[in-house]
Design an enzyme around this catalytic site. Sequence first.
Site, short mmCIF file in Angstrom:
data_model
loop_
_atom_site.label_atom_id
_atom_site.label_comp_id
_atom_site.label_asym_id
_atom_site.label_seq_id
_atom_site.Cartn_x
_atom_site.Cartn_y
_atom_site.Cartn_z
N THR A 187 -17.44 -12.33 3.98
CA THR A 187 -16.41 -11.58 4.68
C THR A 187 -16.77 -10.59 5.74
OG1 THR A 187 -16.20 -10.26 2.89
CG2 THR A 187 -14.93 -12.03 2.67
N GLU A 332 -12.14 -16.97 2.63
CA GLU A 332 -11.97 -17.61 1.47
C GLU A 332 -11.20 -18.92 1.58
OE1 GLU A 332 -12.04 -13.04 0.89
OE2 GLU A 332 -11.19 -14.62 2.22
N LYS A 440 5.86 1.90 6.00
CA LYS A 440 7.10 2.02 5.27
C LYS A 440 7.46 3.59 5.62
CE LYS A 440 8.48 1.95 0.23
NZ LYS A 440 7.94 1.75 -1.16
N TRP A 445 10.51 -1.28 4.94
CA TRP A 445 9.37 -1.54 5.51
C TRP A 445 9.67 -2.20 7.14
CZ3 TRP A 445 5.28 -1.15 2.56
CH2 TRP A 445 5.46 -1.09 1.05
#
Length: 542
Positions: A187, A332, A440, A445
Amino acid sequence: MQGLMMQQPLVVASLLTHAERHHGEQLIVSRRVEGDVHRYTYRQLAKRARRMANALATLGVQPGERVGTLAWNGYRHMELYFAVSGSGSVLHTLNPRLHVDQLAYIIEHAQDRVVFFDMTFLPLIESVAPLVRSPKVYVAMTDRANMPQESSLADRLLCYEDLINLHDDAFDWPLVDENSACSLCYTSGTTGNPKGVLYSHRSTVLHTYAAALPDAMNCCASDAILPVVPMFHVNAWGLPYIACMVGAKLVFPGPALDGKSLYELIEEEQVTMSAGVPTVWQGLLAHVDALGATFSSMRRTVIGGAACSTAMTEAFQNCHRVDVLHAWGMTELSPIGTICSFKGFQRSLPMPQQLEIQAKQGRSLYGIDMKVVGPQGEELPWDGKSAGDLMVRGHWVAQQYFASDDASPLRDGWFPTGDIATIDGYGFMQITDRSKDVIKSGGEWISSSAIENVAYLHPGVSTAVCIAARHPKWDERPLLLVVKKPDSKLAGDELLAYFDGRVARWWKPDAVVFVDSVPIGATGKVLKNQLRERFGSYYLTV
């Protein structure tokens, strides 16, 4: 009663064997680091891969050991894809855009036995070599005439073409266990050390099958495929393997990824399909528009790695007749999880509705299942509105990181992606934010990607990034960072007014900051963490 069918292992070498036997005449074209263009066939690729497999054995590389590559997209890199994995060792692609300390960590963590590199990266390799103990041999991916006259690597440096020339192509690919490792990718490591994801032969072949399907990348023998996405990052989204499976012409761009170089290569080689991240396509579209030109052969492009804006989709489709396939995946996931291809009835919808669908990352490939869950882990409805943590599972999803003492990241058999998403009634998933990027404000949100998508629709905007900035009253408020197009006179108030009627009033950013550029990470994504560090206190200081 058991089925009376043959059992043959799903191994990477079988892809090359198929390409050699059934598509041996098909071309692979590469722009080389040396500056010229190299052409040969799948038949020649297979012979040279077998020669390199013999060379690896001479170098003492054992099954299961890692072999590093630090290279651009090209035919020698393709040879190593099969020579390493096909002989039972593990191909470890290294990302040259990582910091030297991260590269050193990755090489040492993987315990690479040999590292192959393009000559572009000789200075980088010379900086990394003193920091690691694992590679005993380095191989410059060039011929004898282009080898460096002097190098700090001294007697540990070998020449790729010398190794090829010293060995013949008499090599039988071993029947390795399909569940054994074939390749390793780390990654990007924007926070903490990078983590290794170890792909198996089985998972790679299954991923190749699924990604080539008509509702995925829709690849076939009549295609000329240009993988702009790097071979050093999640195996160029599987395109080198897919091309072998279907017998497509492959066109490798080498190190030149600017708009002019890509456009010339697309036209010269009559590329029909390509794949890459939005930042690369911005440069290509800008070059084509400046020429007043269009594409004579290219008919579709896969865009992933970051959200594709509606403005980019419209530019490709309306101006250049190039279909956009919006995709999503992760290291992944090998990497592809979803691709946005229409269902039959959707092709007759009005264009605005089609574009609304194409803004989504799409439907899961067969072999991948997904769901969104709420704060208590409860599965949320597929209504296109309920946003939650995106979870996936499937045949090519990681269940553990390589050489890690950490517990498995899985939650009840599902991999937590770190994305916030919705899924509609037809199975189309849309990323609304990364969990670390969501804003937020006053307990509610706000999607930063939705703000960015609106900004991209303005003709004066080249790049738009929305981040959460701390606010004395609302905790956080969206702050919009914008790179203007050349010669644009766009002002902040004008751009903010552009949001009226396009998003909820309380979603509208409080301010616009114009910047000359934004930081881009090793995989082509904007590094929002750096922008938050720089601008995260903006509303506390104005």
